[in-house]
Motif scaffolding. Structure first.
Motif, PDB file in Angstrom:
ATOM      1  N   VAL A  43       0.852  -1.326   0.056  1.00 30.94           N
ATOM      2  CA  VAL A  43       0.090   0.167   0.117  1.00 30.94           C
ATOM      3  C   VAL A  43       0.889   1.414  -0.043  1.00 30.94           C
ATOM      4  O   VAL A  43       0.594   2.183  -0.694  1.00 30.94           O
ATOM      5  CB  VAL A  43      -0.790   0.019   1.371  1.00 30.94           C
ATOM      6  N   SER A  44       1.976   1.373   0.824  1.00 27.77           N
ATOM      7  CA  SER A  44       2.767   2.394   0.912  1.00 27.77           C
ATOM      8  C   SER A  44       3.406   2.801  -0.516  1.00 27.77           C
ATOM      9  O   SER A  44       3.608   3.888  -0.950  1.00 27.77           O
ATOM     10  CB  SER A  44       3.857   2.261   1.765  1.00 27.77           C
ATOM     11  N   LEU A  57      -8.652   3.010   3.346  1.00 25.70           N
ATOM     12  CA  LEU A  57      -7.926   4.281   3.667  1.00 25.70           C
ATOM     13  C   LEU A  57      -8.564   5.353   2.509  1.00 25.70           C
ATOM     14  O   LEU A  57      -8.695   6.529   3.007  1.00 25.70           O
ATOM     15  CB  LEU A  57      -6.581   4.181   2.992  1.00 25.70           C
ATOM     16  N   LEU A  58      -9.156   4.794   1.401  1.00 23.35           N
ATOM     17  CA  LEU A  58      -9.675   5.718   0.640  1.00 23.35           C
ATOM     18  C   LEU A  58     -11.093   6.067   1.030  1.00 23.35           C
ATOM     19  O   LEU A  58     -11.707   7.164   0.626  1.00 23.35           O
ATOM     20  CB  LEU A  58      -9.673   5.033  -0.877  1.00 23.35           C
ATOM     21  N   GLY A  59     -11.729   5.242   1.715  1.00 21.85           N
ATOM     22  CA  GLY A  59     -13.034   5.585   2.168  1.00 21.85           C
ATOM     23  C   GLY A  59     -13.232   6.297   3.328  1.00 21.85           C
ATOM     24  O   GLY A  59     -14.221   6.780   3.799  1.00 21.85           O
ATOM     25  N   SER A  60     -12.052   6.588   3.952  1.00 22.26           N
ATOM     26  CA  SER A  60     -11.961   7.491   5.151  1.00 22.26           C
ATOM     27  C   SER A  60     -11.876   8.651   4.926  1.00 22.26           C
ATOM     28  O   SER A  60     -11.498   9.191   3.864  1.00 22.26           O
ATOM     29  CB  SER A  60     -11.049   6.874   6.402  1.00 22.26           C
ATOM     30  N   ALA A  61     -12.091   9.755   6.055  1.00 19.98           N
ATOM     31  CA  ALA A  61     -11.865  11.121   5.668  1.00 19.98           C
ATOM     32  C   ALA A  61     -10.473  11.618   5.744  1.00 19.98           C
ATOM     33  O   ALA A  61     -10.189  12.473   6.774  1.00 19.98           O
ATOM     34  CB  ALA A  61     -12.861  11.598   6.624  1.00 19.98           C
ATOM     35  N   MET A  62      -9.632  11.052   4.918  1.00 18.65           N
ATOM     36  CA  MET A  62      -8.207  11.405   5.027  1.00 18.65           C
ATOM     37  C   MET A  62      -7.806  12.637   4.628  1.00 18.65           C
ATOM     38  O   MET A  62      -8.590  13.019   3.373  1.00 18.65           O
ATOM     39  CB  MET A  62      -7.268  10.303   4.570  1.00 18.65           C
ATOM     40  N   VAL A  71      -1.495  12.094   0.278  1.00 14.19           N
ATOM     41  CA  VAL A  71      -1.360  10.616   0.219  1.00 14.19           C
ATOM     42  C   VAL A  71      -2.669  10.273  -0.515  1.00 14.19           C
ATOM     43  O   VAL A  71      -2.647   9.736  -1.527  1.00 14.19           O
ATOM     44  CB  VAL A  71      -1.076  10.094   1.379  1.00 14.19           C
ATOM     45  N   ALA A  72      -3.841  10.674   0.242  1.00 15.61           N
ATOM     46  CA  ALA A  72      -5.025  10.341  -0.192  1.00 15.61           C
ATOM     47  C   ALA A  72      -5.555  10.862  -1.691  1.00 15.61           C
ATOM     48  O   ALA A  72      -6.008  10.441  -2.563  1.00 15.61           O
ATOM     49  CB  ALA A  72      -6.134  10.665   0.852  1.00 15.61           C
ATOM     50  N   ALA A  73      -4.882  12.023  -1.625  1.00 14.89           N
ATOM     51  CA  ALA A  73      -5.396  12.977  -2.882  1.00 14.89           C
ATOM     52  C   ALA A  73      -4.699  12.163  -4.081  1.00 14.89           C
ATOM     53  O   ALA A  73      -5.068  11.919  -5.250  1.00 14.89           O
ATOM     54  CB  ALA A  73      -5.014  14.104  -2.838  1.00 14.89           C
ATOM     55  N   GLY A  74      -3.460  11.549  -3.903  1.00 16.79           N
ATOM     56  CA  GLY A  74      -2.681  11.055  -5.040  1.00 16.79           C
ATOM     57  C   GLY A  74      -3.477   9.628  -5.536  1.00 16.79           C
ATOM     58  O   GLY A  74      -3.534   9.452  -6.587  1.00 16.79           O
ATOM     59  N   VAL A  75      -3.733   8.918  -4.290  1.00 10.29           N
ATOM     60  CA  VAL A  75      -4.402   7.591  -4.846  1.00 10.29           C
ATOM     61  C   VAL A  75      -5.640   7.850  -5.383  1.00 10.29           C
ATOM     62  O   VAL A  75      -5.798   7.237  -6.550  1.00 10.29           O
ATOM     63  CB  VAL A  75      -4.492   6.549  -3.463  1.00 10.29           C
ATOM     64  N   ARG A  76      -6.604   8.467  -4.864  1.00 14.17           N
ATOM     65  CA  ARG A  76      -7.855   8.944  -5.234  1.00 14.17           C
ATOM     66  C   ARG A  76      -7.730   9.480  -6.908  1.00 14.17           C
ATOM     67  O   ARG A  76      -8.578   9.253  -7.394  1.00 14.17           O
ATOM     68  CB  ARG A  76      -8.726   9.607  -4.210  1.00 14.17           C
TER      69      ARG A  76
END
Length: 295
Positions: A35-36, A119-124, A128-133
């Motif tokens: 994941v990392s 991780l994508l479903g949480s309010a991150m 990091v979240a912006a990159g994956v999403r």
């Protein structure tokens, strides 16, 4: 440790070391590594895609090419990260059997997929979240934005833009004119919602329009018909635009889902291959002799 009578008879003791079937610690470490690495690679992909946007020179790649490129990058980054994560898990688990290693790789794929989804479903927040999403949603971003930018048009909205055509500029006093316009608007909107005129409503609105605009009643009837046709055309265009936006969003969602499925499938194969690559058949025989039999 286990022994037998024959072993004692020949003066030999067999020591057996039993490994657990599943090494969850190694699996969790492999999943975290996967994941990392996936987050890092997808963030890099997002940065590369953003660098291609040239709003001033208008040399930005097309939406279709950006979607394809994002999908390919997502699949490759997923495969690379899961391959390395499963390889690390196999090494840490000390699996000397190919089947056991492959199963550990499958477990790394499953845990990493669930972890990434959580991780994508949480309010991150943050990059990091912006990159994956961002990379995952690049295929459907433009269509979804277009669909959100097209609100449903109501008869009231359409009439607001065409009120001047209906009422014109009359010479009536302000208060009576406002009251007459309000009543005429209610009658007109009722006709648009019902789909047909009520006879008394039609007669009443002709009188009101004639009084508001200061024109003969036959001319008022003509103006009402023209405004009615214009409002209907406006509503039809708005509905058609909304349907096209919804259709584009649906197609973009389908394309994104297919790319996501391809990335998961490719990642599954990469995880199994990576876990098997982490197993050394040459060291397996030595390990079995060292761990299972001592004379």
């Amino acid at each position: 440790m286990s022994t037998s009578v024959d072993d004692y008879a020949v003066g030999r003791v067999v020591e057996t070391q039993i490994h657990p079937n599943v090494s969850w610690g190694a699996i969790m470490v492999g999943a975290v590594v996967a994941v990392s690495l996936g987050t890092m690679l997808n963030t890099l992909g997002l940065a590369a895609a953003a660098s291609l946007v040239e709003t001033l020179t208008r040399e930005t790649p097309t939406t279709q090419s950006m979607a394809v490129g994002s999908g390919v990058w997502l699949a490759l980054s997923t495969a690379i990260s899961l391959f390395l994560g499963a390889l690390a898990a196999a090494r840490l688990a000390h699996r000397w059997d190919m089947t056991d290693s492959a199963l550990h790789g499958l477990a790394v794929w499953g845990v990493a997929t669930l972890l990434a989804a959580a991780l994508l479903g949480s309010a991150m927040s943050g990059g990091v979240a912006a990159g994956v999403r961002g990379v995952g949603a690049a295929a459907g971003g433009a269509a979804n934005a277009m669909g959100a930018a097209v609100p449903a048009l109501t008869p009231e909205d359409a009439l607001d833009g065409l009120g001047g055509r209906l009422f014109g500029q009359g010479n009536a006093a302000a208060t009576p004119r406002e009251e007459a316009m309000a009543e005429a608007s209610q009658i007109f909107l009722r006709r648009m919602r019902d789909g047909q005129w009520v006879p008394q409503d039609r007669a009443r609105i002709e009188v009101l329009i004639a009084a508001i605009a200061g024109i003969p009643q036959p001319e008022a009837a003509t103006r009402i018909n023209e405004t009615e046709a214009a409002v209907q055309a406006t509503l039809q265009r708005a509905e058609e635009t909304a349907r096209r936006a919804a259709d584009a969003a649906a197609r973009a969602t389908a394309v994104g889902a297919f790319w996501a499925f391809a990335a998961l499938l490719l990642g599954l194969g990469a995880a199994v291959l990576g876990a098997r690559s982490g197993t050394h058949p040459g060291r397996a025989a030595l390990a079995r002799r060292r761990d299972t039999v001592r004379v």
